[in-house]
Enzyme design. Structure first.
Site, PDB file in Angstrom:
ATOM      1  N   GLU A 241      -4.772  -0.395   1.816  1.00 17.53           N
ATOM      2  CA  GLU A 241      -5.182  -1.311   2.891  1.00 17.53           C
ATOM      3  C   GLU A 241      -5.631  -0.634   4.184  1.00 17.53           C
ATOM      4  O   GLU A 241      -5.194  -1.003   5.273  1.00 17.53           O
ATOM      5  CB  GLU A 241      -4.042  -2.296   3.180  1.00 17.53           C
ATOM      6  CG  GLU A 241      -3.635  -3.078   1.946  1.00 17.53           C
ATOM      7  CD  GLU A 241      -2.478  -4.057   2.178  1.00 17.53           C
ATOM      8  OE1 GLU A 241      -1.903  -4.053   3.274  1.00 17.53           O
ATOM      9  OE2 GLU A 241      -2.162  -4.811   1.251  1.00 17.53           O
TER      10      GLU A 241
ATOM     11  N   GLU B 217      -2.643  -6.176  -8.308  1.00 19.82           N
ATOM     12  CA  GLU B 217      -1.608  -7.087  -7.791  1.00 19.82           C
ATOM     13  C   GLU B 217      -2.001  -8.542  -8.023  1.00 19.82           C
ATOM     14  O   GLU B 217      -1.855  -9.386  -7.140  1.00 19.82           O
ATOM     15  CB  GLU B 217      -1.391  -6.832  -6.289  1.00 19.82           C
ATOM     16  CG  GLU B 217      -1.074  -5.383  -5.977  1.00 19.82           C
ATOM     17  CD  GLU B 217      -0.777  -5.102  -4.503  1.00 19.82           C
ATOM     18  OE1 GLU B 217      -0.599  -6.054  -3.733  1.00 19.82           O
ATOM     19  OE2 GLU B 217      -0.732  -3.916  -4.143  1.00 19.82           O
TER      20      GLU B 217
HETATM   21  C1  XIL Z   1       4.765  -7.080  -0.940  1.00 24.70           C
HETATM   22  C2  XIL Z   1       6.023  -7.284  -1.749  1.00 24.70           C
HETATM   23  O1  XIL Z   1       5.695  -8.080  -2.862  1.00 24.70           O
HETATM   24  C3  XIL Z   1       7.078  -7.951  -0.901  1.00 24.70           C
HETATM   25  O2  XIL Z   1       8.321  -7.975  -1.602  1.00 24.70           O
HETATM   26  C4  XIL Z   1       7.266  -7.186   0.408  1.00 24.70           C
HETATM   27  O3  XIL Z   1       8.173  -7.883   1.237  1.00 24.70           O
HETATM   28  C5  XIL Z   1       5.951  -7.016   1.117  1.00 24.70           C
HETATM   29  O4  XIL Z   1       5.037  -6.370   0.252  1.00 24.70           O
HETATM   30  N1  XIL Z   1      -0.157  -5.730  -0.804  1.00 24.70           N
HETATM   31  C6  XIL Z   1       0.544  -4.696  -1.337  1.00 24.70           C
HETATM   32  C7  XIL Z   1       1.938  -4.912  -1.802  1.00 24.70           C
HETATM   33  O5  XIL Z   1      -0.016  -3.622  -1.552  1.00 24.70           O
HETATM   34  O6  XIL Z   1       2.719  -3.761  -1.636  1.00 24.70           O
HETATM   35  C8  XIL Z   1       2.582  -6.069  -1.107  1.00 24.70           C
HETATM   36  O7  XIL Z   1       3.857  -6.302  -1.697  1.00 24.70           O
HETATM   37  C9  XIL Z   1       1.691  -7.290  -1.193  1.00 24.70           C
HETATM   38  C10 XIL Z   1       0.373  -7.043  -0.511  1.00 24.70           C
END
Ligand code: XIL
Length: 675
Positions: free
Chosen positions: A342, A447
């Site tokens: 990101e 994701e």
């Molecule tokens: C999220 C997790 O799912 C949560 O448990 C945590 O509180 C915050 O992060 N992008 C990403 C992930 O790359 O690491 C994130 O995961 C969601 C957004």
């Protein structure tokens, strides 16, 4: 106002009753049925528990002038909490007034579901020391959630003060006290996704370490049956890997190379090693979930930011340390690393963050150089981001990654794919192909979660979308787009970081959803079965009207926007605020499928600093405007327009957008069929 006050008083009273009756045993799922208050308000003239509030995490809370002053916060999640175990199965509103020198505070829900702990952010707001910020948001608590508790965390460990904090039931109360939670389904009875997709790509899942230590074997069986790649959801992020106490305990020794610890990740690494499952390492360099002390001279947040040279050393040592430890202790388990996560900003260019401030714009390039230098042979290096399929963000990401690709330091593009079922699948696949072509890299969908539509058949409609989505990516894969892995971001809806959006493939008790069926139907060509409770979408022609006076709304966010009920209405007391979108077209969205075969008349009052607002039909590829209205004066203006919802439409939402990303305020939204 009177209504608000009496609600608060009733809540305070009922809250005392709640704790009076069940004490502080929050795990009361199997208790006798009992009354549940509509509101639980923290009373900061009272002590912990007696005043309906408790201390969450490592911090001190003292009450003073009816407020809670939170100090000595050792971690950013420590703070004031309200337990609400009896609210399971309900949508609740959480509202707090907070002041503090923190950048922002967030209200977060946590609960246990079948032995796994979930954390779901409800709402965030920037804070200042001088004035109070109101933070408010709604969230649905799953029916199987135990020990639900809502706490106030902050972006840093600075003190904060809470002057009011309450939770209330939205709509009618669903009293589940005395009701047992469901039974877990047998996950081995469901056909394997990874086996079905073996010819195309790996099928992965993100998992928290609690799955590995859970008393319920079902979740581990689920991974073993369904998936052949695992991503630790949080356990390999810098906030879990950096060893604060050891580093800060000997600053000179660790000045260039912070101490590391892997306790959080070990259970998942052990599980993968033992069961011969490969892991995606997530994530090395990120602006988020990385403690701020890492970026300061002598690791002292009250001092100066560290120099570029020092931060380059810390970065290289961190990357090398993590990669080397994993390879030494778990050789071959991690096959891919998200090296940088990101780094692109939502509004163009590179995101401002500590890495950029200390090292400079080339921090992404340097991170990949270090990663290549220290990665074991054959381990793939990824860049990972969200909204990655949007044209302008993709252009920024491509510009950032081109020199890295030319240097041979990147192997893959991680498309996070936190999407909703309004996303145009063809555009998405085209963006995927562009990454592969222009960078010469492979693709992982890293994701995947898909917000269920706000329709009359949300689970079924989501299933139909999943079929379309997977058909498109299988076709792309057959066409030569190098998709090597598709990972879903969590095992069940209840465990999702976006649990209210119900974005995953399995229900909380491990039963497959229509979304799972849709993924399988993409291969078999079968249609997703209509559920027994399927509702014919065009059955209801009653007019739709929302004035927000009862603080309720039936629509929801398109993509990342956030809705909230606020004062200063066009008429009456309340209106709906839409904010925090990542793009202009993020906004409040309403399902109008029920009007299929009719012309609808849409009207509303709107106020925004943006030059123009419009109401748009969410039709892939065309997005026709139903009405446009000049705003920008920060005065309320009226908008109206007609639109034909075509005969045979099975899913259509309309949404309200502003011409830039400034918030807008909406009131008296009316939709009626006019022919
Ligand atoms: C999220 C997790 O799912 C949560 O448990 C945590 O509180 C915050 O992060 N992008 C990403 C992930 O790359 O690491 C994130 O995961 C969601 C957004």
């Amino acid at each position: 106002m009177k209504n608000k006050l009496s609600k608060l008083l009733a809540g305070a009273l009922a809250g005392v009753l709640l704790f009076g009756v069940v004490g502080c045993n929050t795990n009361n799922v199997n208790n006798e049925p009992h009354d549940v208050p509509m509101t639980i308000a923290a009373d900061f003239t009272q002590k912990e528990k007696k005043g309906n509030w408790v201390t969450y995490g490592d911090c001190k809370i003292k009450t003073q002038d009816g407020k809670a002053v939170v100090t000595d916060r050792k971690t950013s999640n420590a703070g004031v909490a309200i337990p609400c175990p009896d609210y399971r199965g309900n949508t609740i509103n959480a509202t707090a007034s907070v002041s503090g020198a923190n950048d922002s505070v967030t209200i977060t829900l946590t609960y246990e579901v079948f032995g796994n702990i979930s954390y779901v952010n409800i709402a965030s707001a920037p804070t200042t020391e001088a004035s109070e910020s109101e933070i408010s948001g709604n969230i649905e608590i799953p029916a199987n959630a135990e020990n639900a508790l809502v706490y106030i965390e902050a972006s840093d460990v600075r003190d904060y003060t809470v002057s009011s904090y309450s939770l209330s039931i939205v709509g009618d109360l669903n009293n589940l006290t005395g009701e047992p939670v469901e039974q877990l389904a047998d996950p081995t009875a469901t056909a394997s996704l990874s086996a079905a997709y073996a010819d195309y790509f790996k099928f992965g899942v993100a998992s928290p370490a609690t799955v590995m230590t859970n008393k319920n074997d079902g979740f581990r069986q689920m991974i073993l049956t369904q998936f052949n790649s695992v991503t630790p959801e949080n356990e390999l992020k810098p906030e879990n890997v950096l060893d604060r106490d050891t580093t800060l305990g000997n600053v000179s020794k660790y000045n260039e190379s912070p101490a590391l610890k892997f306790d959080a990740a070990k259970p998942i690494l052990d599980f993968c090693k033992k069961n011969d499952i490969q892991m995606r390492g997530h994530t090395l360099i990120w602006y988020s979930q990385t403690p701020s002390w890492l970026f300061y001279e002598n690791y002292d947040v009250n001092g100066q930011l560290a120099s570029r040279d020092l931060m380059l050393k810390r970065m290289e040592n961190y990357i090398a340390g993590v990669m080397e430890w994993c390879e030494k202790n778990y050789p071959g388990v991690i096959y891919a690393w998200d090296v940088v996560n990101e780094a692109a900003a939502d509004d163009g260019g590179m995101r401002d963050c500590y890495w950029k401030q200390t090292i400079g714009d080339d921090y992404v390039e340097r991170a990949f150089e270090f990663a290549r230098k220290h990665a074991p042979a054959g381990v793939q290096l990824f860049y990972n981001d969200y909204n990655e399929y949007q044209d302008s963000k993709q252009a920024d990401i491509l510009a950032m990654l081109k020199p890295i690709a030319e240097a041979g330091n990147i192997d893959g593009m991680g498309m996070q794919s936190h999407i909703s079922s309004g996303l145009n699948v063809d555009n998405y696949v085209a963006s995927m192909k562009k990454y592969a072509d222009e960078l010469g890299v492979v693709i992982h969908i890293t994701e995947l979660d898909v917000t269920a539509p706000k329709s009359v058949n949300p689970m079924y409609d989501q299933g139909v979308y999943m079929k379309k989505f997977f058909e498109a990516i299988v076709a792309a894969d057959k066409d030569g787009v190098p998709i090597e892995c598709v990972t879903v971001w969590g095992l069940t809806d209840d465990m999702s970081w976006k649990s209210s959006s119900k974005p995953l493939l399995f229900y909380g008790n491990l039963t497959p959803k229509p979304a799972y069926e849709g993924v399988m139907c993409a291969l078999s060509g079968a249609e997703v079965a209509k559920p027994a409770d399927y509702v014919e979408p065009k059955s209801d022609l009653s007019p739709f009207f929302e004035d927000y006076e009862n603080k309720e709304y039936v629509g929801g966010p398109r993509y990342s926007s956030v809705q909230k009920i606020v004062g200063d209405a066009y008429e009456g007391e309340y209106c709906l605020e839409n904010s925090e979108g990542y793009a202009e077209y993020d906004g409040y969205s309403i399902d109008v499928t029920q009007y299929a075969g009719h012309v609808i008349h849409v009207s509303f009052a709107i106020k925004s600093k943006a030059d123009q607002c419009c109401c748009t039909a969410d039709i892939d590829g065309t997005w026709p405007h139903i009405c446009e209205v000049q705003t920008g004066t920060d005065e309320w203006v009226l908008a109206e327009g007609d639109f034909e919802v075509e005969e045979g439409t099975t899913m259509l939402t309309i949404y309200i957008e502003s011409s830039d990303m400034s918030p807008y305020y909406l009131d008296n939204l009316k939709i009626e069929a006019v022919n």
